[in-house]
Write an enzyme that holds these catalytic residues in place. Structure first.
Site, PDB file in Angstrom:
ATOM      1  N   MET A   1       0.849  -1.197   0.000  1.00  0.00           N
ATOM      2  CA  MET A   1       0.000   0.000   0.000  1.00  0.00           C
ATOM      3  C   MET A   1       0.885   1.248   0.000  1.00  0.00           C
ATOM      4  O   MET A   1       0.439   2.334   0.376  1.00  0.00           O
ATOM      5  CB  MET A   1      -0.935  -0.016   1.205  1.00  0.00           C
TER       6      MET A   1
ATOM      7  N   LEU B   1       6.500   3.243   1.622  1.00  0.00           N
ATOM      8  CA  LEU B   1       7.466   2.146   1.756  1.00  0.00           C
ATOM      9  C   LEU B   1       8.473   2.368   2.879  1.00  0.00           C
ATOM     10  O   LEU B   1       8.920   3.488   3.114  1.00  0.00           O
ATOM     11  CB  LEU B   1       8.206   1.958   0.425  1.00  0.00           C
TER      12      LEU B   1
ATOM     13  N   HIS C   1       9.093  -3.392   3.767  1.00  0.00           N
ATOM     14  CA  HIS C   1       8.731  -3.675   2.372  1.00  0.00           C
ATOM     15  C   HIS C   1       9.984  -4.063   1.578  1.00  0.00           C
ATOM     16  O   HIS C   1       9.971  -5.005   0.792  1.00  0.00           O
ATOM     17  CB  HIS C   1       8.113  -2.432   1.715  1.00  0.00           C
TER      18      HIS C   1
ATOM     19  N   ASP D   1       1.780  -9.459   8.972  1.00  0.00           N
ATOM     20  CA  ASP D   1       0.333  -9.606   8.814  1.00  0.00           C
ATOM     21  C   ASP D   1       0.032 -11.107   8.744  1.00  0.00           C
ATOM     22  O   ASP D   1      -0.288 -11.646   7.688  1.00  0.00           O
ATOM     23  CB  ASP D   1      -0.115  -8.866   7.562  1.00  0.00           C
TER      24      ASP D   1
ATOM     25  N   ARG E   1       2.092   2.921   9.050  1.00  0.00           N
ATOM     26  CA  ARG E   1       1.337   3.741  10.007  1.00  0.00           C
ATOM     27  C   ARG E   1       2.260   4.417  11.024  1.00  0.00           C
ATOM     28  O   ARG E   1       1.889   5.433  11.609  1.00  0.00           O
ATOM     29  CB  ARG E   1       0.317   2.878  10.757  1.00  0.00           C
TER      30      ARG E   1
HETATM   31  P1  AMP Z   1       1.330  -2.931   3.436  1.00  0.00           P
HETATM   32  O1  AMP Z   1       1.934  -1.884   2.556  1.00  0.00           O
HETATM   33  O2  AMP Z   1       1.274  -2.551   4.863  1.00  0.00           O
HETATM   34  O3  AMP Z   1       0.034  -3.464   2.886  1.00  0.00           O
HETATM   35  O4  AMP Z   1       2.342  -4.161   3.403  1.00  0.00           O
HETATM   36  C1  AMP Z   1       2.741  -4.729   2.203  1.00  0.00           C
HETATM   37  C2  AMP Z   1       3.490  -5.994   2.510  1.00  0.00           C
HETATM   38  O5  AMP Z   1       4.618  -5.682   3.325  1.00  0.00           O
HETATM   39  C3  AMP Z   1       2.649  -7.007   3.294  1.00  0.00           C
HETATM   40  O6  AMP Z   1       2.934  -8.301   2.828  1.00  0.00           O
HETATM   41  C4  AMP Z   1       3.120  -6.808   4.706  1.00  0.00           C
HETATM   42  O7  AMP Z   1       2.967  -7.953   5.510  1.00  0.00           O
HETATM   43  C5  AMP Z   1       4.583  -6.498   4.482  1.00  0.00           C
HETATM   44  N1  AMP Z   1       5.167  -5.783   5.626  1.00  0.00           N
HETATM   45  C6  AMP Z   1       4.662  -4.707   6.247  1.00  0.00           C
HETATM   46  N2  AMP Z   1       5.438  -4.371   7.297  1.00  0.00           N
HETATM   47  C7  AMP Z   1       6.442  -5.277   7.351  1.00  0.00           C
HETATM   48  C8  AMP Z   1       7.567  -5.478   8.214  1.00  0.00           C
HETATM   49  N3  AMP Z   1       7.801  -4.683   9.257  1.00  0.00           N
HETATM   50  N4  AMP Z   1       8.382  -6.515   7.956  1.00  0.00           N
HETATM   51  C9  AMP Z   1       8.154  -7.345   6.895  1.00  0.00           C
HETATM   52  N5  AMP Z   1       7.123  -7.204   6.042  1.00  0.00           N
HETATM   53  C10 AMP Z   1       6.270  -6.187   6.264  1.00  0.00           C
END
Ligand code: AMP
Length: 304
Positions: A29, A32, A36, A167, A204
């Site tokens: 989303m 970054l 990510h 997640d 966030r």
């Molecule tokens: P998001 O942008 O929050 O939807 O996350 C995109 C992807 O990055 C998802 O697969 C999340 O689980 C992963 N992600 C988010 N935060 C982390 C983190 N701290 N460590 C590893 N992967 C993450």
């Protein structure tokens, strides 16, 4: 690095790539951070010959509250810059970044060739576990995630898709989706990437002040302490009551005044995500925490 906004163009581009190469796909989303990037590095490390595609899309349908969606950081330009820097720094190539625009991404009328790749939220039937834990405090969240991934996977047809263990329940959802519709797809998971303080990186977190961010490490502290407690107990016992562990976690979390609400603290079996009254030595579990912290929703987990 090709930047594509139109879903039909993305579909044609991915189809053309697939004639020769395999595709590794990392849906995000945006906003970054290093978490990510760790998934990108993992995609490359596991399958260096694949073409890497990243998507940046703040999916409106996975937010339970409109306000939360509106407050979610939208940082497309900075994200593209970060991806270019990451390419240089890691010596890898990101083949394409897919940035669908707003709600029209789902539109049948706007993209008639993608009509077959649309699923309405009300037509999504999920197993019971997706109405528990995060699914309970965020009604409609997992249907929204399912809806967007259904569309993205159809458009891009990746061979590998990489998701973060942060997640945890989302990974289970992706596995469920994969089994139903995308048997050609292999799901790869990446470890939780943390700040030096232990706080799990999250888009966030951008909305937290320095002080709030530092003190948010209480969440990881609670998880770590629970794990240490369990390891100690296992020296003399074969099982431990879940209630005891949850109250230990709760007490640590409640010691931090920035925690406004504890949505859930749960221990579930890793195998089937079922809750349990006690945990047993040599069996696999996950301890999950979901809280409202200084105005934002934070989740974290630790494997037991
Ligand atoms: P998001 O942008 O929050 O939807 O996350 C995109 C992807 O990055 C998802 O697969 C999340 O689980 C992963 N992600 C988010 N935060 C982390 C983190 N701290 N460590 C590893 N992967 C993450």
């Amino acid at each position: 690095m090709k930047i594509i906004q139109c879903p039909e163009e993305m579909n044609e581009y991915a189809n053309a790539i697939k004639k020769i190469h395999k595709i590794s796909f990392i849906p995000t989303m945006g906003a970054l951070h290093k978490g990510h990037m760790s998934l990108l590095a993992k995609a490359y490390k596991e399958n260096p010959c694949t073409k890497i595609i990243v998507s940046l899309f703040v999916n409106p349908t996975q937010f339970t509250e409109k306000k939360d969606f509106e407050k979610y950081p939208h940082t497309i330009d900075a994200d593209i810059k970060k991806l270019v820097e990451f390419e240089k720094q890691e010596g890898l190539k990101i083949d394409a970044v897919f940035i669908p625009k707003g709600a029209t991404f789902y539109s049948d009328t706007e993209y008639p060739s993608l009509r077959a790749y649309t699923i309405e939220k009300q037509d999504i039937v999920l197993p019971k576990i997706f109405f528990e834990a995060e699914g309970k405090s965020r009604p409609g969240h997992f249907e929204g995630v399912f809806q967007v991934l259904f569309r993205l996977f159809h458009i891009i047809r990746p061979d590998f898709a990489i998701f973060g263990q942060k997640d945890f329940q989302q990974v289970l959802l992706v596995q469920y989706l994969q089994k139903q519709y995308f048997q050609f797809l292999q799901i790869i998971t990446g470890d939780i990437f943390r700040e030096p303080s232990g706080l799990a990186m999250s888009s966030r977190n951008m909305r937290l002040s320095k002080n709030e961010k530092e003190r948010a490490s209480v969440i990881y502290k609670a998880l770590r302490n629970a794990k240490l407690f369990i390891e100690k107990e296992y020296e003399t016992k074969n099982y431990i009551s879940v209630e005891t562990i949850l109250s230990l976690v709760k007490n640590i979390l409640l010691s931090e005044s920035f925690i406004e609400k504890i949505h859930s603290i749960e221990i579930r079996k890793r195998m089937d995500f079922y809750e349990c009254d006690r945990i047993e030595k040599n069996k696999k579990y996950v301890l999950l925490v979901s809280v409202q912290y200084a105005g934002i929703h934070l989740i974290d987990n630790i494997l037991l």
